[in-house]
Motif scaffolding. Sequence first.
Motif, mmCIF file in Angstrom:
data_model
loop_
_atom_site.group_PDB
_atom_site.id
_atom_site.type_symbol
_atom_site.label_atom_id
_atom_site.label_comp_id
_atom_site.label_asym_id
_atom_site.label_seq_id
_atom_site.Cartn_x
_atom_site.Cartn_y
_atom_site.Cartn_z
ATOM 1 N N GLY A 137 0.811 -1.217 0.000
ATOM 2 C CA GLY A 137 0.000 0.000 0.000
ATOM 3 C C GLY A 137 0.843 1.264 0.000
ATOM 4 N N LEU A 138 1.876 1.278 0.821
ATOM 5 C CA LEU A 138 2.760 2.451 0.877
ATOM 6 C C LEU A 138 3.534 2.622 -0.421
ATOM 7 N N PHE A 139 3.978 1.504 -1.000
ATOM 8 C CA PHE A 139 4.700 1.559 -2.270
ATOM 9 C C PHE A 139 3.807 2.150 -3.361
ATOM 10 N N LYS A 140 2.568 1.648 -3.468
ATOM 11 C CA LYS A 140 1.641 2.140 -4.481
ATOM 12 C C LYS A 140 1.314 3.620 -4.266
ATOM 13 N N GLN A 141 1.146 4.026 -3.013
ATOM 14 C CA GLN A 141 0.846 5.431 -2.721
ATOM 15 C C GLN A 141 2.011 6.316 -3.148
ATOM 16 N N ASP A 160 -2.971 8.488 -4.949
ATOM 17 C CA ASP A 160 -4.188 7.904 -4.386
ATOM 18 C C ASP A 160 -4.690 6.716 -5.205
ATOM 19 N N VAL A 161 -5.364 5.818 -4.499
ATOM 20 C CA VAL A 161 -5.897 4.591 -5.100
ATOM 21 C C VAL A 161 -6.727 4.919 -6.329
ATOM 22 N N GLN A 162 -6.602 4.051 -7.343
ATOM 23 C CA GLN A 162 -7.292 4.268 -8.612
ATOM 24 C C GLN A 162 -8.183 3.077 -8.922
#
Length: 109
Positions: free
Chosen positions: A51-55, A60-62
């Motif tokens: 989650g932190l990597f993607k952020q 923000d989540v897509q």
Amino acid sequence: VNSKPVEICGSPYARAMAEIKSFDEAVKFISDKDKKPKKSVPNARKLRLYGLFKQQKDGDVQGSQPWSIQLEARAKWDEWAKYKGMSKEDAQTEYVKEVNSQIKEFEIS
């Protein structure tokens, strides 16, 4: 009798125990398939890194939330969504902290 002190500073164990400072260094460490934890890392902690990597990488989540029967995709999406609104810099900092925490807690070397 050998009275010379034993040098461990250059050993692989000592290097693994040194604190990681940068996001790129943390990503490289976690991505290294030769790094093995001595203790099992719970899925929740692996998801936290995801989650932190993607952020940090994508902001923000897509996309829409996957169906609950899509367990892995849903868990990843939900974890990423927890960090909505977090700056990329804060996500980087938290990622590095989490990697260092996991290195110590799960004895990754």
